[in-house]
Design a protein around this motif. Structure first.
Motif, PDB file in Angstrom:
ATOM      1  N   GLU A 227       0.777  -1.287  -0.032  1.00  0.00           N
ATOM      2  CA  GLU A 227       0.054   0.280  -0.236  1.00  0.00           C
ATOM      3  C   GLU A 227       0.830   1.212  -0.051  1.00  0.00           C
ATOM      4  O   GLU A 227       0.596   2.047  -0.589  1.00  0.00           O
ATOM      5  N   ILE A 228       1.826   1.239   0.675  1.00  0.00           N
ATOM      6  CA  ILE A 228       2.874   2.328   0.929  1.00  0.00           C
ATOM      7  C   ILE A 228       3.500   2.734  -0.577  1.00  0.00           C
ATOM      8  O   ILE A 228       3.579   3.880  -1.293  1.00  0.00           O
ATOM      9  N   ALA A 229       3.831   1.490  -1.356  1.00  0.00           N
ATOM     10  CA  ALA A 229       4.439   1.521  -2.486  1.00  0.00           C
ATOM     11  C   ALA A 229       3.392   2.059  -3.650  1.00  0.00           C
ATOM     12  O   ALA A 229       3.798   2.983  -4.390  1.00  0.00           O
ATOM     13  N   ASP A 230       2.007   1.825  -3.591  1.00  0.00           N
ATOM     14  CA  ASP A 230       0.980   2.259  -4.224  1.00  0.00           C
ATOM     15  C   ASP A 230       0.827   3.875  -4.056  1.00  0.00           C
ATOM     16  O   ASP A 230       0.674   4.577  -5.199  1.00  0.00           O
ATOM     17  N   MET A 231       1.061   4.376  -2.872  1.00  0.00           N
ATOM     18  CA  MET A 231       0.727   5.528  -2.631  1.00  0.00           C
ATOM     19  C   MET A 231       1.853   6.445  -3.014  1.00  0.00           C
ATOM     20  O   MET A 231       1.688   7.431  -3.655  1.00  0.00           O
ATOM     21  N   ALA A 232       3.118   5.868  -2.688  1.00  0.00           N
ATOM     22  CA  ALA A 232       4.309   6.599  -3.221  1.00  0.00           C
ATOM     23  C   ALA A 232       4.079   6.836  -4.892  1.00  0.00           C
ATOM     24  O   ALA A 232       4.660   7.729  -5.325  1.00  0.00           O
ATOM     25  N   ASN A 233       3.760   5.934  -5.748  1.00  0.00           N
ATOM     26  CA  ASN A 233       3.382   5.822  -6.979  1.00  0.00           C
ATOM     27  C   ASN A 233       2.453   7.019  -7.387  1.00  0.00           C
ATOM     28  O   ASN A 233       2.626   7.685  -8.296  1.00  0.00           O
ATOM     29  N   ILE A 234       1.350   6.968  -6.852  1.00  0.00           N
ATOM     30  CA  ILE A 234       0.318   7.884  -6.929  1.00  0.00           C
ATOM     31  C   ILE A 234       0.840   9.326  -6.706  1.00  0.00           C
ATOM     32  O   ILE A 234       0.473  10.342  -7.429  1.00  0.00           O
ATOM     33  N   CYS A 235       1.706   9.680  -5.775  1.00  0.00           N
ATOM     34  CA  CYS A 235       2.165  10.877  -5.302  1.00  0.00           C
ATOM     35  C   CYS A 235       3.228  11.425  -6.461  1.00  0.00           C
ATOM     36  O   CYS A 235       3.322  12.735  -6.364  1.00  0.00           O
ATOM     37  N   GLN A 236       3.645  10.534  -7.245  1.00  0.00           N
ATOM     38  CA  GLN A 236       4.735  11.177  -8.090  1.00  0.00           C
ATOM     39  C   GLN A 236       4.044  12.378  -9.054  1.00  0.00           C
ATOM     40  O   GLN A 236       3.205  12.091  -9.708  1.00  0.00           O
ATOM     41  N   GLY A 237       4.837  13.193  -8.907  1.00  0.00           N
ATOM     42  CA  GLY A 237       4.542  14.420  -9.936  1.00  0.00           C
ATOM     43  C   GLY A 237       3.605  15.344  -9.525  1.00  0.00           C
ATOM     44  O   GLY A 237       2.976  16.203 -10.344  1.00  0.00           O
ATOM     45  N   LYS A 238       2.864  14.951  -8.435  1.00  0.00           N
ATOM     46  CA  LYS A 238       1.709  15.740  -7.661  1.00  0.00           C
ATOM     47  C   LYS A 238       2.227  17.152  -7.245  1.00  0.00           C
ATOM     48  O   LYS A 238       3.216  17.182  -6.536  1.00  0.00           O
ATOM     49  N   SER A 239       1.437  17.868  -7.382  1.00  0.00           N
ATOM     50  CA  SER A 239       1.627  19.456  -6.659  1.00  0.00           C
ATOM     51  C   SER A 239       0.866  19.531  -5.328  1.00  0.00           C
ATOM     52  O   SER A 239      -0.324  19.189  -5.268  1.00  0.00           O
ATOM     53  N   TRP A 240       1.455  19.948  -4.338  1.00  0.00           N
ATOM     54  CA  TRP A 240       0.706  20.042  -2.972  1.00  0.00           C
ATOM     55  C   TRP A 240       0.351  21.197  -2.550  1.00  0.00           C
ATOM     56  O   TRP A 240      -0.577  21.591  -1.668  1.00  0.00           O
TER      57      TRP A 240
END
Length: 387
Positions: A227-240
């Motif tokens: 699940e952590i790996a999934d979230m890290a992948n979704i986070c890539q390139g996102k603006s916060w």
């Protein structure tokens, strides 16, 4: 305000919250709302730490139980009954979060054959990922204070249920995405768009739970690596970066949790610097908009208090950076010094909403429970901020 007076104010506020929502005295139909209750649990734990009064610890534990038995089960006005996970009563008692938890909205959820209404959706039930994340954190805090592994077990089971229900691969393929709002039973999306900070909050909270399970001699069987790996992948390139005060405060709170996890051996690359930079951009926007000049009728207390809660962690972050110069890079020191200039804003927000006249307005009373609980969190924040 003197510390003892502040503590008394928080104690009175959280006693009032218990009465208003049917926690103490116990109501047959308690008024439970997951976001508010997550902060309330942390507040009761912090009051227990500050006063050593078992009453507050017991209120925290009773609130957890009431949330699970209210929001972990179907609504009174639903044709379905029992645990929303579908488990029988006995298994549901042992695994109350395995199907997620309802938001606690006034109206029942939109059925899959009903057309969406943007206006109604705000008042309709379902499940929010960002609320579930807050509850995972609250359960972890209870486990940390009590030493009872059941609470971290329930937090991990909630993480797995939420991750399965809210993440998906688009029909066109590519990286996983997330839904913002799901049905009560997690079988269909109610709002298909993705919350801006949901992947970041999920990534950090899963890491927090992973740390807790590894540190627990009684509960080390679960693993959230996938699940952590999934979230890290979704986070890539996102603006916060955001101009929403509640979101800005969330970024500052996230920054403090990242720093704590880094001290415990988690490696995040430059994530902490990225989050702090986003918070800086948001604070600059918030100051330029200068909404704090407006009268109470035009302000939402709980959104502003998000900022004051987040700013409370800045001094602790600065202290850890000074103590661990090899762990935290030099640019981070500059970011923290820059964000410290905004700390007085948090105190201004607190003073404004502690003025009883400003708590008589409609904007306060219409959101009374969430406002009072988040004001209390801002005044005694360590139960929420420190993991």
């Amino acid at each position: 305000m003197e510390p003892n007076t502040t503590l008394e104010f928080v104690q009175e506020t959280m006693v009032d919250f218990a009465q208003l929502t049917g926690l103490e005295p116990v109501s047959d139909h308690p008024k439970r709302y997951l976001w508010t209750d997550a902060f309330a649990v942390c507040n009761y734990l912090e009051l227990f730490r500050l006063t050593n009064d078992d009453v507050y610890r017991d209120l925290a534990l009773r609130l957890v139980d009431q949330v699970h038995h209210t929001l972990g089960r179907h609504r009174d006005d639903d044709t379905r009954n029992g645990w929303i996970s579908g488990l029988d009563d006995e298994k549901g008692e042992r695994h109350p979060t395995k199907g997620g938890l309802r938001i606690g909205k006034k109206l029942n959820e939109r059925r899959p054959d009903e057309p969406p209404s943007e206006r109604l959706e705000w008042d309709q039930d379902g499940q929010y990922y960002h609320y579930l994340i807050k509850w995972m954190h609250a359960l972890n805090q209870v486990s940390r204070v009590t030493g009872d592994p059941n609470y971290i077990k329930w937090a991990v089971e909630l993480a797995k249920a939420a991750h399965t229900g809210f993440t998906y691969v688009p029909p066109s393929g590519g990286r996983k995405r997330m839904y913002w709002k799901m049905s009560i039973d997690l079988t269909y999306p109610l709002v298909p768009s993705m919350g801006q900070h949901d992947p970041l909050d999920g990534f950090i909270t899963y890491s927090e739970l992973q740390m807790s399970t590894k540190n627990s001699e009684q509960y080390s069987r679960s693993d959230l690596s996938a699940e952590i790996a999934d979230m890290a992948n979704i986070c890539q390139g996102k603006s916060w970066a955001t101009n929403d005060p509640l979101g800005i405060g969330g970024l500052l709170s996230d920054a403090l949790r990242i720093a704590q996890l880094m001290r415990d051996g988690f490696a995040y690359g430059n994530l902490l610097e990225v989050v702090m930079e986003s918070a800086m951009i948001g604070m600059g926007s918030f100051v330029r908009d200068n909404t704090l000049r407006l009268p109470a009728d035009y302000r939402l207390a709980f959104r502003e208090l998000g900022i004051s809660i987040g700013l409370k962690g800045v001094e602790k972050l600065r202290e850890w950076i000074e103590e661990n110069p090899d762990l935290f890079k030099n640019p981070l020191r500059q970011q923290v010094e820059a964000i410290r200039e905004y700390v007085p804003i948090g105190k201004t927000i607190e003073r404004f909403w502690m003025d009883s006249k400003n708590r008589e307005t409609c904007n306060w009373t219409e959101h009374r429970e969430i406002n009072m609980v988040m004001l209390a969190t801002s005044l005694v924040p360590n139960g929420f901020l420190l993991i």
